[in-house]
Write a protein that holds these residues in place. Structure first.
Motif, PDB file in Angstrom:
ATOM      1  N   ARG A 136       3.507  12.244  30.030  1.00 33.46           N
ATOM      2  CA  ARG A 136       2.646  12.468  31.194  1.00 33.46           C
ATOM      3  C   ARG A 136       3.397  12.782  32.596  1.00 33.46           C
ATOM      4  O   ARG A 136       4.162  11.872  32.975  1.00 33.46           O
ATOM      5  CB  ARG A 136       1.891  11.066  31.581  1.00 33.46           C
ATOM      6  CG  ARG A 136       1.128  10.443  30.469  1.00 33.46           C
ATOM      7  CD  ARG A 136       0.205   9.482  30.665  1.00 33.46           C
ATOM      8  NE  ARG A 136      -0.458   8.836  29.597  1.00 33.46           N
ATOM      9  CZ  ARG A 136      -1.004   7.616  29.785  1.00 33.46           C
ATOM     10  NH1 ARG A 136      -0.734   6.749  30.461  1.00 33.46           N
ATOM     11  NH2 ARG A 136      -1.966   7.266  28.509  1.00 33.46           N
ATOM     12  N   ALA A 168       5.696   9.492  32.885  1.00 30.64           N
ATOM     13  CA  ALA A 168       5.895   8.637  31.816  1.00 30.64           C
ATOM     14  C   ALA A 168       5.983   8.973  30.592  1.00 30.64           C
ATOM     15  O   ALA A 168       5.714  10.029  30.293  1.00 30.64           O
ATOM     16  CB  ALA A 168       4.792   7.462  31.809  1.00 30.64           C
ATOM     17  N   LEU A 182       5.418   7.847  26.577  1.00 29.89           N
ATOM     18  CA  LEU A 182       4.671   6.950  25.820  1.00 29.89           C
ATOM     19  C   LEU A 182       5.163   7.122  24.313  1.00 29.89           C
ATOM     20  O   LEU A 182       4.869   8.461  23.780  1.00 29.89           O
ATOM     21  CB  LEU A 182       3.125   6.713  26.153  1.00 29.89           C
ATOM     22  CG  LEU A 182       2.913   6.380  27.641  1.00 29.89           C
ATOM     23  CD1 LEU A 182       2.828   7.543  28.588  1.00 29.89           C
ATOM     24  CD2 LEU A 182       1.448   5.748  27.696  1.00 29.89           C
ATOM     25  N   GLN A 205       2.697   3.177  24.336  1.00 31.57           N
ATOM     26  CA  GLN A 205       3.548   2.288  25.072  1.00 31.57           C
ATOM     27  C   GLN A 205       4.545   2.933  25.772  1.00 31.57           C
ATOM     28  O   GLN A 205       5.244   3.786  25.272  1.00 31.57           O
ATOM     29  CB  GLN A 205       4.579   1.562  23.986  1.00 31.57           C
ATOM     30  CG  GLN A 205       5.285   0.245  24.754  1.00 31.57           C
ATOM     31  CD  GLN A 205       6.374  -0.470  23.731  1.00 31.57           C
ATOM     32  OE1 GLN A 205       6.180   0.067  22.582  1.00 31.57           O
ATOM     33  NE2 GLN A 205       6.968  -1.429  24.361  1.00 31.57           N
ATOM     34  N   ASP A 206       4.684   2.627  27.203  1.00 27.02           N
ATOM     35  CA  ASP A 206       5.554   3.413  28.115  1.00 27.02           C
ATOM     36  C   ASP A 206       7.158   2.837  27.698  1.00 27.02           C
ATOM     37  O   ASP A 206       7.222   1.769  27.846  1.00 27.02           O
ATOM     38  CB  ASP A 206       5.353   3.032  29.574  1.00 27.02           C
ATOM     39  CG  ASP A 206       5.858   3.887  30.340  1.00 27.02           C
ATOM     40  OD1 ASP A 206       7.039   4.513  30.126  1.00 27.02           O
ATOM     41  OD2 ASP A 206       5.691   3.889  31.618  1.00 27.02           O
ATOM     42  N   SER A 227       9.681   4.627  29.100  1.00 33.68           N
ATOM     43  CA  SER A 227      10.343   5.365  30.127  1.00 33.68           C
ATOM     44  C   SER A 227      11.712   4.392  30.601  1.00 33.68           C
ATOM     45  O   SER A 227      12.896   5.021  30.820  1.00 33.68           O
ATOM     46  CB  SER A 227       9.665   5.681  31.338  1.00 33.68           C
ATOM     47  OG  SER A 227       8.465   6.437  30.882  1.00 33.68           O
TER      48      SER A 227
END
Length: 383
Positions: A7, A61, A63, A67-68, A70
């Motif tokens: 993202r 980010a 994912l 789930q992030d 980063s």
């Protein structure tokens, strides 16, 4: 298996003075094979390193399964990577190289042996388990590097130009092996390459990159048949798409592309368009296989006579070169239809296969689109 989503990912060096990745937006489903393709320096390896956690992103980010990750360290991301250099331990046997990551995870010895045996059978390297990397060929080392990644059973596999060090024949063989492996395991995979043939043959989805920007993201078929701009059209395809400079004219409400071979001219009808495109400098794009020999039945205003300047037999087909609008144009023909140098052919363009690009911006053109929005990508509706 896992989904992967990027993202608005950005990567900058030197307090933001050098932008290596710019607003990267990609999403793939669980089990899909994503190709990152582009010329050297386009940012594809940097993007892969960011996914792996080897480099931090400057914004956005990453994912995995929503789930992030980063901010996670590489070891916590459950991602395995196969490097261009293979990165095998020279003093360890093949078995120990494959088992190394499992030992670091403190897996039981019996389970390690079972997993190594499974991977060795999958990659057909059972007979190499007692050897060391220096005793292996390039293709064998590549299999071992893949085996080390496969043994971990991670959520995502990353391949960073894994075939670039192999000779041409072995590259084709290993490309097939990787595709077969993916079909069997259905693992979510990200694969970096500068080779557009690898991109077209391996990927479920392809992201074409240039200067840290995703130029186009889609299936191989979409990118080949419906390129977003001149760069994508020129980078994908072998031999590449033909690009013919010309001016558009309008007659009786129809837009025409004028082609001149030196011995004949034709007016290729492109259908009805709104005003504003006539007398405009554009680039006409058409694939070599989409230029056909005209027959007595098919000959029409889209046909043009041209003299053959060069022929290049490739085995399964023959590349025939003529000149249109003072530009070399390649036509792909069956060997039995191949002409001789100096022979005059009557060629035919299918208006439905023609693409138009703005000569200044390189973007695809759309009827009725204002000059203020020409930076947006869209498809030209023809015919």
């Amino acid at each position: 298996m896992a989904t992967l989503e990027l993202r608005n990912v950005n990567k900058s060096y030197g307090s933001g003075l050098v932008d290596t990745l710019k607003n990267i937006e990609i999403s793939i489903d669980s089990g899909e094979f994503l190709i990152l393709v582009g010329p050297s320096g386009c940012g594809k390896s940097t993007l892969m390193n960011c996914i792996a956690g080897l480099e931090n992103i400057s914004g956005g980010a990453i994912l995995v399964d929503d789930q992030d990750i980063s901010g996670m360290s590489p070891k916590d991301r459950d991602i395995a990577m196969v490097f261009q250099s293979y990165a095998l331990y020279p003093t360890m046997t093949v078995k120990d190289n494959i088992a190394f990551g499992l030992k670091m995870r403190k897996m039981a010895p019996a389970d390690i042996d079972t997993e190594v045996a499974r991977v060795a059978k999958l990659l057909q390297i059972e007979h190499l388990l007692g050897r060391k990397p220096g005793q292996l060929s390039g293709g064998q080392q590549q299999r071992v590097a893949m085996g080390r990644a496969l043994a971990r059973r991670p959520k995502i596999y990353l391949f960073d130009e894994p075939l670039s060090n192999l000779d041409a024949k072995l590259r084709v063989e290993m490309r097939t092996e990787i595709k077969l492996m993916h079909q069997r395991l259905k693992t979510t995979t990200v694969y970096v390459t500068h080779d557009q043939i690898e991109a077209m043959t391996l990927g479920d989805k392809v992201a074409v990159m240039k200067d840290g920007i995703i130029q186009q993201f889609g299936t191989p078929k979409q990118i080949y048949n419906d390129p977003a701009n001149l760069f994508v059209a020129s980078f994908i395809g072998s031999p590449p798409m033909n690009f013919i400079p010309l001016r558009l004219q309008r007659r009786d409400g129809q837009l025409l592309a004028l082609l001149d071979s030196g011995q004949a001219r034709c007016e290729l009808p492109l259908g009805a368009m709104e005003a504003g495109f006539e007398d405009r400098e554009v680039i006409l794009g058409i694939r070599p296989e989409q230029i056909l020999l005209a027959t007595a039945e098919s000959r029409n205003q889209s046909s043009i006579r041209a003299e053959v300047e060069v022929i290049e037999p490739t085995g399964p087909d023959t590349l025939v070169f003529v000149e249109l609008n003072q530009t070399k144009v390649c036509c792909r023909m069956a060997p039995d239809d191949a002409p001789q140098v100096g022979q005059t052919l009557e060629l035919q363009f299918d208006p439905g296969k023609v693409l138009l690009f703005d000569a200044k911006t390189g973007e695809r053109l759309l009827p009725g689109k204002s000059r203020a929005t020409e930076d947006k990508v869209a498809r030209l509706k023809i015919g």
